[in-house]
Design a protein around this motif. Structure first.
Motif, PDB file in Angstrom:
ATOM      1  N   GLY A 488      -8.280   4.089 -17.659  1.00  8.83           N
ATOM      2  CA  GLY A 488      -9.292   3.049 -17.813  1.00  8.83           C
ATOM      3  C   GLY A 488      -8.785   1.649 -17.544  1.00  8.83           C
ATOM      4  N   ARG A 489      -7.549   1.522 -17.047  1.00  8.76           N
ATOM      5  CA  ARG A 489      -6.975   0.210 -16.762  1.00  8.76           C
ATOM      6  C   ARG A 489      -7.140  -0.084 -15.269  1.00  8.76           C
ATOM      7  NH1 ARG A 489      -1.499   0.582 -20.457  1.00  8.76           N
ATOM      8  NH2 ARG A 489      -1.266   2.562 -19.403  1.00  8.76           N
ATOM      9  N   ILE A 490      -8.360  -0.474 -14.908  1.00  9.57           N
ATOM     10  CA  ILE A 490      -8.708  -0.624 -13.494  1.00  9.57           C
ATOM     11  C   ILE A 490      -7.898  -1.732 -12.831  1.00  9.57           C
ATOM     12  CG2 ILE A 490     -10.612  -0.971 -11.883  1.00  9.57           C
ATOM     13  CD1 ILE A 490     -10.809   1.557 -13.559  1.00  9.57           C
ATOM     14  N   ASP A 491      -7.631  -2.823 -13.567  1.00 12.92           N
ATOM     15  CA  ASP A 491      -6.882  -3.927 -12.966  1.00 12.92           C
ATOM     16  C   ASP A 491      -5.476  -3.477 -12.575  1.00 12.92           C
ATOM     17  OD1 ASP A 491      -6.275  -3.544 -15.632  1.00 12.92           O
ATOM     18  OD2 ASP A 491      -5.860  -5.657 -16.030  1.00 12.92           O
ATOM     19  N   LYS A 492      -4.806  -2.713 -13.454  1.00  9.75           N
ATOM     20  CA  LYS A 492      -3.473  -2.204 -13.121  1.00  9.75           C
ATOM     21  C   LYS A 492      -3.551  -1.164 -12.001  1.00  9.75           C
ATOM     22  CE  LYS A 492      -0.966  -3.053 -17.417  1.00  9.75           C
ATOM     23  NZ  LYS A 492      -0.079  -2.473 -18.449  1.00  9.75           N
ATOM     24  N   SER A 493      -4.615  -0.372 -12.022  1.00  5.93           N
ATOM     25  CA  SER A 493      -4.796   0.622 -10.962  1.00  5.93           C
ATOM     26  C   SER A 493      -4.890  -0.055  -9.604  1.00  5.93           C
ATOM     27  CB  SER A 493      -6.061   1.445 -11.233  1.00  5.93           C
ATOM     28  OG  SER A 493      -6.307   2.341 -10.173  1.00  5.93           O
ATOM     29  N   ILE A 494      -5.667  -1.128  -9.527  1.00  4.87           N
ATOM     30  CA  ILE A 494      -5.821  -1.853  -8.257  1.00  4.87           C
ATOM     31  C   ILE A 494      -4.488  -2.448  -7.814  1.00  4.87           C
ATOM     32  CG2 ILE A 494      -6.872  -3.896  -7.208  1.00  4.87           C
ATOM     33  CD1 ILE A 494      -9.400  -3.252  -8.798  1.00  4.87           C
ATOM     34  N   PHE A 495      -3.714  -2.950  -8.769  1.00 13.05           N
ATOM     35  CA  PHE A 495      -2.395  -3.507  -8.432  1.00 13.05           C
ATOM     36  C   PHE A 495      -1.538  -2.459  -7.725  1.00 13.05           C
ATOM     37  CE2 PHE A 495       2.115  -3.823  -9.649  1.00 13.05           C
ATOM     38  CZ  PHE A 495       2.436  -5.057  -9.087  1.00 13.05           C
ATOM     39  N   TRP A 496      -1.489  -1.216  -8.269  1.00 11.83           N
ATOM     40  CA  TRP A 496      -0.677  -0.167  -7.656  1.00 11.83           C
ATOM     41  C   TRP A 496      -1.301   0.325  -6.360  1.00 11.83           C
ATOM     42  CZ3 TRP A 496       3.919  -0.497  -9.124  1.00 11.83           C
ATOM     43  CH2 TRP A 496       4.276  -0.701 -10.458  1.00 11.83           C
ATOM     44  N   GLN A 497      -2.649   0.300  -6.276  1.00 10.61           N
ATOM     45  CA  GLN A 497      -3.293   0.678  -5.018  1.00 10.61           C
ATOM     46  C   GLN A 497      -2.853  -0.244  -3.886  1.00 10.61           C
ATOM     47  OE1 GLN A 497      -7.558   0.800  -5.692  1.00 10.61           O
ATOM     48  NE2 GLN A 497      -7.228   1.854  -7.632  1.00 10.61           N
ATOM     49  N   GLU A 498      -2.817  -1.526  -4.179  1.00 11.81           N
ATOM     50  CA  GLU A 498      -2.419  -2.490  -3.152  1.00 11.81           C
ATOM     51  C   GLU A 498      -0.954  -2.296  -2.753  1.00 11.81           C
ATOM     52  OE1 GLU A 498      -3.513  -6.108  -5.080  1.00 11.81           O
ATOM     53  OE2 GLU A 498      -5.603  -6.028  -4.402  1.00 11.81           O
ATOM     54  N   ARG A 499      -0.108  -1.946  -3.724  1.00 13.08           N
ATOM     55  CA  ARG A 499       1.293  -1.657  -3.402  1.00 13.08           C
ATOM     56  C   ARG A 499       1.384  -0.407  -2.517  1.00 13.08           C
ATOM     57  NH1 ARG A 499       5.308  -3.578  -6.952  1.00 13.08           N
ATOM     58  NH2 ARG A 499       6.772  -2.485  -5.571  1.00 13.08           N
ATOM     59  N   ALA A 500       0.549   0.600  -2.824  1.00 20.39           N
ATOM     60  CA  ALA A 500       0.561   1.834  -2.041  1.00 20.39           C
ATOM     61  C   ALA A 500       0.137   1.572  -0.606  1.00 20.39           C
ATOM     62  CB  ALA A 500      -0.360   2.872  -2.685  1.00 20.39           C
ATOM     63  N   ILE A 501      -0.910   0.774  -0.428  1.00 23.90           N
ATOM     64  CA  ILE A 501      -1.403   0.470   0.920  1.00 23.90           C
ATOM     65  C   ILE A 501      -0.380  -0.336   1.703  1.00 23.90           C
ATOM     66  CG2 ILE A 501      -3.164  -0.824   2.184  1.00 23.90           C
ATOM     67  CD1 ILE A 501      -5.121  -0.002  -0.068  1.00 23.90           C
ATOM     68  N   ALA A 502       0.305  -1.253   1.006  1.00 23.31           N
ATOM     69  CA  ALA A 502       1.336  -2.048   1.684  1.00 23.31           C
ATOM     70  C   ALA A 502       2.482  -1.164   2.163  1.00 23.31           C
ATOM     71  CB  ALA A 502       1.857  -3.134   0.738  1.00 23.31           C
ATOM     72  N   ALA A 503       2.811  -0.132   1.378  1.00 21.10           N
ATOM     73  CA  ALA A 503       3.908   0.756   1.759  1.00 21.10           C
ATOM     74  C   ALA A 503       3.472   1.757   2.821  1.00 21.10           C
ATOM     75  CB  ALA A 503       4.435   1.494   0.521  1.00 21.10           C
ATOM     76  N   GLU A 504       2.312   2.376   2.627  1.00 22.76           N
ATOM     77  CA  GLU A 504       1.796   3.387   3.552  1.00 22.76           C
ATOM     78  C   GLU A 504       0.278   3.269   3.601  1.00 22.76           C
ATOM     79  OE1 GLU A 504       3.129   7.242   2.356  1.00 22.76           O
ATOM     80  OE2 GLU A 504       5.188   6.594   2.069  1.00 22.76           O
ATOM     81  N   PRO A 505      -0.277   2.566   4.589  1.00 21.62           N
ATOM     82  CA  PRO A 505      -1.729   2.319   4.643  1.00 21.62           C
ATOM     83  C   PRO A 505      -2.524   3.552   5.054  1.00 21.62           C
ATOM     84  CG  PRO A 505      -0.651   1.393   6.562  1.00 21.62           C
ATOM     85  CD  PRO A 505       0.452   1.907   5.675  1.00 21.62           C
ATOM     86  N   GLU A 506      -2.611   4.536   4.148  1.00 24.11           N
ATOM     87  CA  GLU A 506      -3.311   5.773   4.471  1.00 24.11           C
ATOM     88  C   GLU A 506      -4.783   5.693   4.072  1.00 24.11           C
ATOM     89  OE1 GLU A 506      -2.450   8.326   0.458  1.00 24.11           O
ATOM     90  OE2 GLU A 506      -1.296   8.778   2.246  1.00 24.11           O
ATOM     91  N   PRO A 507      -5.676   6.463   4.739  1.00 28.33           N
ATOM     92  CA  PRO A 507      -7.115   6.387   4.477  1.00 28.33           C
ATOM     93  C   PRO A 507      -7.500   6.695   3.032  1.00 28.33           C
ATOM     94  CG  PRO A 507      -6.708   7.499   6.562  1.00 28.33           C
ATOM     95  CD  PRO A 507      -5.367   7.299   5.918  1.00 28.33           C
ATOM     96  N   LEU A 508      -6.856   7.722   2.418  1.00 23.78           N
ATOM     97  CA  LEU A 508      -7.230   8.100   1.055  1.00 23.78           C
ATOM     98  C   LEU A 508      -7.111   6.930   0.084  1.00 23.78           C
ATOM     99  CD1 LEU A 508      -7.935  10.168  -1.143  1.00 23.78           C
ATOM    100  CD2 LEU A 508      -5.486  10.711  -1.303  1.00 23.78           C
ATOM    101  N   MET A 509      -6.021   6.159   0.237  1.00 18.14           N
ATOM    102  CA  MET A 509      -5.806   5.051  -0.691  1.00 18.14           C
ATOM    103  C   MET A 509      -6.809   3.932  -0.444  1.00 18.14           C
ATOM    104  SD  MET A 509      -3.556   5.163  -3.046  1.00 18.14           S
ATOM    105  CE  MET A 509      -4.666   4.614  -4.317  1.00 18.14           C
ATOM    106  N   LEU A 510      -7.159   3.708   0.814  1.00 17.40           N
ATOM    107  CA  LEU A 510      -8.166   2.690   1.124  1.00 17.40           C
ATOM    108  C   LEU A 510      -9.524   3.076   0.535  1.00 17.40           C
ATOM    109  CD1 LEU A 510      -7.134   2.071   4.826  1.00 17.40           C
ATOM    110  CD2 LEU A 510      -7.084   0.339   3.026  1.00 17.40           C
ATOM    111  N   TYR A 511      -9.865   4.341   0.625  1.00 18.88           N
ATOM    112  CA  TYR A 511     -11.127   4.829   0.053  1.00 18.88           C
ATOM    113  C   TYR A 511     -11.125   4.614  -1.459  1.00 18.88           C
ATOM    114  CZ  TYR A 511     -14.995   7.979  -1.034  1.00 18.88           C
ATOM    115  OH  TYR A 511     -16.168   8.497  -1.495  1.00 18.88           O
ATOM    116  N   PHE A 512     -10.041   5.003  -2.100  1.00 15.76           N
ATOM    117  CA  PHE A 512      -9.935   4.882  -3.552  1.00 15.76           C
ATOM    118  C   PHE A 512      -9.973   3.417  -3.979  1.00 15.76           C
ATOM    119  CE2 PHE A 512      -7.370   5.194  -7.559  1.00 15.76           C
ATOM    120  CZ  PHE A 512      -8.264   5.986  -8.265  1.00 15.76           C
ATOM    121  N   THR A 513      -9.324   2.573  -3.208  1.00 15.87           N
ATOM    122  CA  THR A 513      -9.311   1.142  -3.517  1.00 15.87           C
ATOM    123  C   THR A 513     -10.712   0.545  -3.407  1.00 15.87           C
ATOM    124  OG1 THR A 513      -7.054   0.963  -2.703  1.00 15.87           O
ATOM    125  CG2 THR A 513      -8.275  -1.079  -2.925  1.00 15.87           C
ATOM    126  N   SER A 514     -11.440   0.942  -2.371  1.00 19.39           N
ATOM    127  CA  SER A 514     -12.811   0.462  -2.217  1.00 19.39           C
ATOM    128  C   SER A 514     -13.658   0.854  -3.421  1.00 19.39           C
ATOM    129  CB  SER A 514     -13.421   1.026  -0.935  1.00 19.39           C
ATOM    130  OG  SER A 514     -14.743   0.579  -0.767  1.00 19.39           O
TER     131      SER A 514
END
Length: 560
Positions: A488-514
């Motif tokens: 339920g910590r969406i702000d922290k989740s978004i922080f790690w999503q952005e780190r994931a996309i920066a490391a490996e910009p894969e479609p699944l992570m972009l979908y989840f981030t959206s």
């Protein structure tokens, strides 16, 4: 000079400096604690230290120029002798210094002897790993890591050959009953790294290290190997082998046998001898060793090359099951990781090769494990409802034959995750991590199993351990994001999503981030992520769904 020092003492300059240093040190400890507790930037305590350093000369000047009196702070030159209370001030400064020292001693004692719980959000660093290693019990004396042999020529094939030779020696040693052998992934993590052997041994949980080198001149090989006791650097055994290419099997067997003898083979048991070199194709084995090293790198280029080399080895020695199994493995990974071949081709090629390998006598644990992977490929691509069950049966047979077979243990644990049995998955991945402590897939799989069991703190701990080893691996941040989202910590989740996309910009992570941006009403960010997802996923457009969700829920969302 003596008079000047006496005047410094009378004006309490020394006492003021001592009190300032002690209080400054306490303030630094507080700043460090606040930095961890409040997730402040790394430079926070550095700024505090800089300010304290600047303040020191100010304290010296003020304590020299001014004096505390009953009427407040006054210039020392204006204070008559009968008005001076410098002696009382000095005593107070002494009390402050002593009290500060007592506090510091208390902190040191608590830090040294009182166990502190681990933070659920602090990443494991090299320093904490080293600290942990110093306090862990000594490794079992019957344990060894085989570091990758160093190729002494510039040829990439010779480098691959050296890697493959290291792996073959590792495999022979792994058959010795009672001998713990660190897994290949963990041992090869240190390839090209100039680490102290004690550091490597502590990280891998072993007491002994085997290292060596390979030099080729024409069709002649010179292989050197040495067995080192890690805690004191003592050389238990060393040897140099000058052989022709056709004797590489003899070299493997000799190295393994001599190392086993150096480790007291009467206690450990005896390694199984390799068949005589005359019964094999030396050229095929050379190709196989290079293919094994290429396969371990897992890039698409290397997997393609490994497939070709396994095929060439099979033509030269068609009765060798491990060459056919290697070919099936390469084809399966070529499809699984990269979709570089069509599904029907992958099933046909890998299936035919592994079937031939299984029919060449009693299959090895590796061959059974790869057979399971091929069945998983069928389950993924051919909609075969029984394929996953057959895969599990192959993995279980492999583990029954070799309880320490890392491939079978890891793939079996992954199936348990797929069929929603996280407790069995955790057991399997824990075994792999014990055998192969730096195996990224096993560590992430274990974190995933903990996640499935709802043990988020344990999952975070393993993921932060991976981060300390492989900071550019997007998978780490992806899992961390899922954990925080589930918590339920969406702000922290978004922080790690952005780190994931920066490391490996894969479609699944972009979908989840959206979707995450949408859930908290960040319209612009959600639509931008949706557009990036469309561009990276063959034209699939989710922006309309995102916009509809935003229109529906925006009024009820509170954004902090």
């Amino acid at each position: 000079m003596a008079g000047y020092l006496k005047e410094l003492q009378r004006r309490n300059v020394f006492r003021a400096v001592a009190a300032y240093i002690v209080l400054g040190w306490i303030l630094l400890q507080v700043a460090g604690g606040l930095e961890d507790a409040l997730s402040l930037p790394d430079w926070f305590d550095t700024i505090i230290a800089a300010v304290l350093a600047i303040g020191l000369p100010v304290v010296i000047i003020v304590s020299w120029v001014y004096e505390i009196t009953s009427e407040g702070l006054q210039k020392t030159s204006n204070v008559a002798d009968h008005q001076s209370i410098s002696a009382d001030t000095g005593r107070r400064l002494n009390y402050i210094t002593v009290a500060g020292v007592v506090v510091l001693l208390g902190v040191v004692v608590a830090d040294r002897f009182v166990s502190r719980p681990e933070s659920d959000s602090a990443p494991v660093t090299a320093a904490t790993e080293a600290s942990t290693a110093e306090t862990t019990p000594s490794a079992n004396s019957k344990s060894i890591a085989v570091l990758p042999f160093v190729a002494m020529t510039a040829s990439q094939d010779d480098e691959f050959f050296a890697d493959g030779l290291s792996e073959e020696v590792l495999n022979v040693l792994a058959q010795i009953e009672g001998l713990k052998v660190a897994g290949r992934t963990s041992a090869f993590y240190y390839k090209g790294k100039n680490e102290d052997l004690r550091t490597i041994a502590n990280a891998l949980g072993v007491a002994n290290i085997l290292e060596g080198s390979v030099r080729r001149s024409g069709n002649r090989l010179r292989v050197t190997a040495q067995l080192i006791k890690a805690d004191d650097g003592f050389h238990l055994w060393s040897e140099t082998y000058d052989r022709s290419d056709g004797d590489i099997f003899v070299i493997q067997d000799e190295i393994a046998r001599n190392v086993a003898e150096a480790l007291q083979t009467k206690i450990l048991g005896t390694a199984r001898s390799s068949p005589a070199g005359s019964e094999k194709s030396a050229e095929a084995q050379n190709l196989y060793l290079i293919a094994q090293a290429a396969m371990a790198r897992r890039t698409l280029f290397d997997v393609r090359r490994a497939r070709e080399l396994y095929a060439q080895a099979s033509v030269l020695d068609p009765a060798n099951a491990k060459y056919l199994a290697g070919y099936a493995h390469a084809v399966a990974i070529q499809y699984w990781n990269s979709r570089d071949v069509r599904a029907d081709e992958a099933i046909r090629e890998a299936g035919t090769a592994i079937e031939k390998a299984l029919n060449l006598g009693e299959p090895s644990a590796d061959t059974l494990a790869i057979a399971g992977l091929v069945e998983e490929l069928r389950a993924l691509t051919a909609s075969d409802p029984d394929a996953k069950t057959r895969a599990m049966e192959y993995y279980q047979r492999a583990v029954g034959l070799d309880p320490n077979n890392i491939l079978a243990l890891q793939w079996l644990a992954s199936i348990y995750l797929d069929v929603r049995q996280p407790a069995k998955a955790r057991e399997g991945f824990e075994k792999v991590v014990e055998l192969d402590p730096l195996n990224t897939l096993a560590i992430s799989g274990l974190a995933n199993a903990y996640f499935g069991l709802g043990l988020y703190d344990e999952a975070r701990s393993h993921l932060f351990r991976m981060q300390s080893l492989y900071s550019d691996l997007g998978m780490i941040y992806r899992y961390l994001s899922f954990i925080e989202y589930q918590s339920g910590r969406i702000d922290k989740s978004i922080f790690w999503q952005e780190r994931a996309i920066a490391a490996e910009p894969e479609p699944l992570m972009l979908y989840f981030t959206s979707a995450s941006y949408t859930s908290i009403g960040w319209a612009d960010e959600a639509l931008e992520a949706a557009e990036k997802y469309r561009q990276s996923s063959d034209g699939v457009d989710i922006s309309r769904l995102v916009q509809a969700q935003l229109d529906k829920s925006f009024d009820s969302i509170s954004v902090e």
